[in-house]
Design an enzyme around this catalytic site. Structure first.
Site, mmCIF file in Angstrom:
data_model
loop_
_atom_site.group_PDB
_atom_site.id
_atom_site.type_symbol
_atom_site.label_atom_id
_atom_site.label_comp_id
_atom_site.label_asym_id
_atom_site.label_seq_id
_atom_site.Cartn_x
_atom_site.Cartn_y
_atom_site.Cartn_z
ATOM 1 N N ARG A 197 -12.343 -18.110 -60.744
ATOM 2 C CA ARG A 197 -12.283 -17.997 -62.204
ATOM 3 C C ARG A 197 -12.823 -16.644 -62.645
ATOM 4 N NH1 ARG A 197 -15.160 -23.718 -62.483
ATOM 5 N NH2 ARG A 197 -13.385 -25.009 -61.887
ATOM 6 N N GLY A 205 -28.317 -28.659 -64.041
ATOM 7 C CA GLY A 205 -27.766 -28.925 -62.718
ATOM 8 C C GLY A 205 -26.721 -30.006 -62.885
ATOM 9 N N ASP A 237 -13.321 -26.266 -67.761
ATOM 10 C CA ASP A 237 -14.343 -26.156 -66.718
ATOM 11 C C ASP A 237 -15.736 -25.956 -67.307
ATOM 12 O OD1 ASP A 237 -12.165 -26.116 -64.810
ATOM 13 O OD2 ASP A 237 -11.846 -24.061 -65.475
ATOM 14 N N HIS A 278 -11.467 -33.221 -62.155
ATOM 15 C CA HIS A 278 -12.898 -33.257 -61.913
ATOM 16 C C HIS A 278 -13.179 -34.195 -60.748
ATOM 17 C CE1 HIS A 278 -13.198 -37.028 -64.109
ATOM 18 N NE2 HIS A 278 -14.367 -37.145 -63.545
HETATM 19 P P1 IMP Z 1 -0.875 -25.219 -67.602
HETATM 20 O O1 IMP Z 1 -1.676 -26.192 -68.395
HETATM 21 O O2 IMP Z 1 -0.782 -25.549 -66.149
HETATM 22 O O3 IMP Z 1 0.453 -24.941 -68.236
HETATM 23 O O4 IMP Z 1 -1.654 -23.810 -67.638
HETATM 24 C C1 IMP Z 1 -1.774 -23.040 -68.831
HETATM 25 C C2 IMP Z 1 -3.069 -22.250 -68.825
HETATM 26 O O5 IMP Z 1 -4.155 -23.134 -69.033
HETATM 27 C C3 IMP Z 1 -3.365 -21.531 -67.512
HETATM 28 O O6 IMP Z 1 -4.054 -20.329 -67.813
HETATM 29 C C4 IMP Z 1 -4.286 -22.485 -66.773
HETATM 30 O O7 IMP Z 1 -5.110 -21.813 -65.860
HETATM 31 C C5 IMP Z 1 -5.083 -23.045 -67.944
HETATM 32 N N1 IMP Z 1 -5.587 -24.407 -67.718
HETATM 33 C C6 IMP Z 1 -4.909 -25.571 -67.878
HETATM 34 N N2 IMP Z 1 -5.708 -26.621 -67.642
HETATM 35 C C7 IMP Z 1 -6.919 -26.130 -67.355
HETATM 36 C C8 IMP Z 1 -8.182 -26.740 -67.046
HETATM 37 O O8 IMP Z 1 -8.349 -27.964 -67.017
HETATM 38 N N3 IMP Z 1 -9.216 -25.864 -66.787
HETATM 39 C C9 IMP Z 1 -9.073 -24.517 -66.870
HETATM 40 N N4 IMP Z 1 -7.912 -23.914 -67.167
HETATM 41 C C10 IMP Z 1 -6.847 -24.708 -67.397
#
Ligand code: IMP
Length: 454
Positions: free
Chosen positions: A335, A445, A32, A60
């Site tokens: 978040r 922005g 993010d 996204h």
């Molecule tokens: P998973 O990829 O769904 O197994 O999640 C594993 C960890 O990575 C968790 O804490 C998710 O919140 C985080 N996570 C996975 N993909 C993203 C992303 O694209 N943005 C932010 N956090 C992510």
């Protein structure tokens, strides 16, 4: 005679890509960071836009006219009809999810038939992977308490990559599009999945409705038939494209601190999220990207469990969350927010071999007051200038901060870096000097004209 000054491209994106033939955009924190904004803007300058890791955990938004549409698996170049969008073999593909994205784009008048390609070697996320994802996180909570949860996105990412590593239980895109193979694979896999998921469900106090081979076959064979025209030998497509002089942009998903090898293990995702993934997850061979842009948000956010040494639990953290709109694109979860962790960013930039940094979210810091950036950790009295590997060290890490003068006022109208307040420029220059990589652009922005290329 005076040497003429090199021509400066008037299009900021041209200045950002600087003629690179093979480029990558990667996240340097916990995801993010705003990679999408950079990839979207650059995508129209490339012939091939390639995803190499992760799955529908990433997300996204693309803007189609006035409408906003969320993409999770389809690369960001999809709105450019002349770019081919390739989902590499390192990505785990949810067939139902990607068909939803394809249909959503078609409904909005975006044809995808000719410019979307999916690797025949990519692994398939099945519905039971999502069930397993949820049950495993719940099981960890039973064993270790709620704080032990990874807090996954629930998209079946970990269980699908685990089946890939286990080998015998996996289904790939080449299997999905072959009815005979799919049925045989399901006949082998389903009894084992039923046994393991029933046991897992029992462990967390739930019941589990056994999977049925015929039902699964009908559902996924239908997906396979629809997806077959998109499936290709992705390594070969990439190789021939590069040989023909086509320009390639790799779009990293998730981010370095979530990398399965280098992140805050075990609170990570299950794929290679750094630029190394372009080799292992997309089969780039013989050359490395000539430009690797690391995207850094000027503060930190994290969603899900895991250590976050610079996390804020006060009003300043709340201000970052509300001004920065820090709510997950994939899950909508709020978040966690905190100060910029430069130790982590430098570690991530080195792992990725970044040639340039793009700083996003600078305007969110406006009006926050005195700013802090973390330049080291104190772990039980020991100073760390590099990332400690062990989870207990990361959990105990106390940030060693540098205080920086804050800045006020809206920054969104600045059209050149030189127009930013001097304290904002000092903040950016501190990032650059600590990380040791030039900041090539600053975003004030989310609009295209708010990317200030230096
Ligand atoms: P998973 O990829 O769904 O197994 O999640 C594993 C960890 O990575 C968790 O804490 C998710 O919140 C985080 N996570 C996975 N993909 C993203 C992303 O694209 N943005 C932010 N956090 C992510």
């Amino acid at each position: 005679m005076e040497t003429p000054a090199p021509a400066v491209a008037s299009d900021p994106m041209e200045r950002l890509e600087r003629g690179s033939a093979i480029a990558a955009v990667v996240g340097l924190q916990f995801g993010d960071e705003g990679k999408g904004q950079i990839v979207d803007a650059l995508a129209e300058r490339y012939d091939l836009v390639v995803r190499y890791n992760g799955g529908a955990n990433a997300g996204h938004s693309v803007h189609i006219g006035k409408a906003k549409f969320a993409l999770h698996l389809i690369p960001s170049g999809i709105l450019n009809p002349s770019a081919v969008n390739l989902v590499g073999h390192g990505v785990v593909i949810d067939p139902i999810g990607i068909l939803g994205e394809i249909d959503g784009l078609r409904e909005r008048g975006v044809a995808v038939q000719d410019n979307l390609r999916l690797s025949s070697r990519a692994h398939v996320v099945m519905g039971y992977h999502k069930t397993e994802d949820r049950l495993r996180d719940a099981a960890i909570a039973v064993a270790r308490g709620d704080a032990g949860r990874i807090g996954t996105t629930g998209r079946g990412i970990g269980p699908c990559y685990a089946d890939k590593a286990h080998r015998a239980m996996a289904i790939r895109m080449c299997d999905l599009v072959d009815a005979k193979v799919l049925r045989r694979r399901l006949e082998e896999i389903v009894p084992i999945k039923n046994a393991t998921l029933t046991a897992l469900a029992r462990f967390v106090g739930e019941s589990f409705e056994p999977l049925d081979v015929d039902e699964l076959f009908d559902k996924y064979n239908g997906c396979g038939r629809r997806l077959a025209p998109f499936v290709c030998d992705s390594a070969e497509l990439l190789r021939t494209s590069i040989a023909e002089g086509k320009r390639v942009l790799f779009e990293g998903a998730n981010a370095a601190m979530l990398d399965v090898d280098h992140g805050t293990f075990p609170y990570v995702t299950s794929s290679q999220t750094t630029s190394a993934g372009v080799f292992s997850g997309a089969a780039l061979a013989g050359s490395r990207p000539d430009r690797i842009m690391g995207v850094v948000k000027c503060y930190t956010s994290r969603v899900g469990g895991g250590p976050f040494p610079t996390e804020l639990f006060d009003e300043q953290g709340e201000q970052l969350r509300s001004v920065g709109q820090e709510y997950g694109t994939t899950t909508g979860r709020p978040r966690r927010t905190g100060w910029l962790d430069l130790l982590a960013v430098r570690y991530a930039a080195r792992l990725n071999g970044c040639t340039g940094l793009v700083c996003t979210g600078l305007s969110v810091l406006s009006g926050v007051g005195t700013l802090r950036v973390c330049e080291g950790y104190d772990v039980d009295g020991q100073r760390f200038d590099t990332m400690p590997p062990a989870i207990h060290q990361l959990q105990a890490a106390k940030p060693i901060f540098r205080e920086m003068e804050g800045f006020d006022g809206p920054l969104g109208e600045a059209r050149a870096y030189s127009e930013l307040p001097s304290a904002a420029k000092a903040y950016i220059e501190q990032i650059e000097s600590f990380v040791g990589v030039p900041v090539v652009a600053v975003c004030v922005g989310r609009r295209r004209d708010q990317v200030l290329v230096r």
